[in-house]
Design a protein around this motif. Sequence first.
Motif, PDB file in Angstrom:
ATOM      1  N   PRO A  63       0.816  -1.224   0.000  1.00  0.00           N
ATOM      2  CA  PRO A  63       0.000   0.000   0.000  1.00  0.00           C
ATOM      3  C   PRO A  63       0.845   1.267   0.000  1.00  0.00           C
ATOM      4  CG  PRO A  63      -0.807  -1.560   1.652  1.00  0.00           C
ATOM      5  CD  PRO A  63       0.501  -2.078   1.154  1.00  0.00           C
ATOM      6  N   TRP A 298      -6.294   0.571  -2.105  1.00  0.00           N
ATOM      7  CA  TRP A 298      -5.064   1.338  -1.871  1.00  0.00           C
ATOM      8  C   TRP A 298      -5.058   2.612  -2.710  1.00  0.00           C
ATOM      9  CZ3 TRP A 298      -1.797  -3.569  -3.206  1.00  0.00           C
ATOM     10  CH2 TRP A 298      -1.984  -4.521  -2.203  1.00  0.00           C
ATOM     11  N   TYR A 333      -0.128   6.957   3.266  1.00  0.00           N
ATOM     12  CA  TYR A 333      -1.081   5.873   3.547  1.00  0.00           C
ATOM     13  C   TYR A 333      -1.279   5.715   5.052  1.00  0.00           C
ATOM     14  CZ  TYR A 333      -3.537   1.426   3.109  1.00  0.00           C
ATOM     15  OH  TYR A 333      -4.480   0.439   3.172  1.00  0.00           O
TER      16      TYR A 333
END
Length: 605
Positions: A63, A298, A333
């Motif tokens: 990710p 993602w 992320y």
Amino acid sequence: MVSLSTGDLVIIIGFFSITLGIGLYVSKSAGKSSAEYFLSGRSMPWWLLGISMVATTFSTDTPNLVTDIVRTNGVSGNWVWWAFLLTGLSTVFIYAKLWRKSNVLTDMEFYELRYGGKPAKFLRGFRSVYLGLFFNIITLAAVNLAAIKIGGIMLGLSPIQTILIGGIVTVIFSAAGGFKGVVYTDFLLFFVAMGGAFGAAYYLVNLPEVGGMKSLMENKNVVDKLSLIPELNDTNAIITLLVIPLAVQWWSSWYPGAEPGGGGYIAQRMLATKNSNHAIASTFFFNIMHYALRPWPWIIVALTSLVVFPDLASIQEAFPNVPQDKLGHDLAYSAMLTKLPPGLLGLVLASLGAAYMSTISTQLNWGSSYLVNDFYKQYIRQDASEKRMVFVGRLSTLILMLLSAIVALSLNNAKQLFDILLEFGAGTGLVYILRWFWWRINSWSEISVMFSAAIISILFNLTPIGETLFGNSETLGMLPNWSKLPIIVAITTVIWLFFTFITKPESNKVLYDFYKRTQPGGPGWRKIVNHYKARNIHFEGKEKWSVPMGIVAMLVGCIFIYSALFATGYWIYGKIAPATLATVITVIFGALLLRIWKKIKTTVI
């Protein structure tokens, strides 16, 4: 840093406990023999191994890598790895059957099946250390680096604390349970990881500052990042992100999980299946999930991060304690996940733990299989008992984890490692493909291509030669930067062809034994087949050469999966017309592929 509720802690601790319990439960059967420890007795069904492949490539660094790519190059930047679908489907429809027929314990053992003499023995031993130790530690370090960043941003943990918490549990169940423990826990990890990824994407896109999917698609920071293919008027992006990956990279570069000709932990899972049909089905399931479905949560989180944290300065401002050398777009992320509510936060942290443990455990078991079966057994103690080999396997698992943790502390971001691995394997892929189908490939072909690719990559990346030719992020070189990979491939190809033709071919006995066991077929083996036919020795089966049909299946499968990837994206974007068209193409080519698959399946042993 986020505060974990009691519910979050219960979810996380419960998950880690169950995972550890599975590893300890299967430890007794895993310790019976090295074949049981590394391949679970070759009795696994396709669906379990397919899920395991998906789980093990769903790592904590993945990710982060996708987020880095989307924030810097847009969604279309993912073609640098989407192109590897061609490699994946060639493995499905061409090589899975051959690997299963080879009946080796590891793909390193393949070297002494395909080649002969001291060069083959050297190649097996050296490459087992080169991949099992060097490449494996780099890959493990990338996963540990991602865990360090997640632990630092979300929980305020120091790098050492993060490694200790995640690493100890993972090493215990990996060392105890062996391959069976890895695969069984992967089944659980798959559902936890996917649930967490989709749950996080759904919640984050509906944050007040994001405003839902429609507002996200219209945000000024996002609109120029949404295209699924590079802009046609951007020649450099087209060449870098689309032409080079699809025309050169997929067949020429060795990369973990996407090896031309199959190999690595994908080969390990194919070798563990019940038969060739299960090997094909497991790898096909993996490729559908890996490319068509799994990237989208993602990507959505990466796009939302452009709204909340539009640049590195905003990330630095929100997380001032992050060290400067760890600051990068891949942090976005983890930064977005700090906004999750209690309960979902626990699930997502558990899912990231699942991703971490699945990849780490696979890499540890795979690397250990090389070091034990292909180095220790061959060079140190040839008379080692099965019990001794299992013990060394467990010890090497621990050592690999410690070394990778040390390397992770010196790294910066996931994209940095992706590029290093890609260029170190540049130019090697053609040898790994042709060794199945051309008798003239010998040990020296592989030795020369392996060393030349590494040396040229070092020269181009770590010396003034590379900067003069290609420049860096701040300067321009004599040649465009995108030309680096094709030039490395061209040079290494010339080198390995030169060494192939100036050295002797493998003996007829070695080539005969290899062909008889694997039956690769094709014109590249005609000389060997005719040589033995002249002596009234026939060893070709009645099965028709399946490679041409396999290539057709590969191409049809690529259209099927790529159209499914586009359909998923366009439905998410709310673009009804292209989504409908992509869906129709997916259905048509899915039906066509099913017909081809039935024909292939009838010819597979």
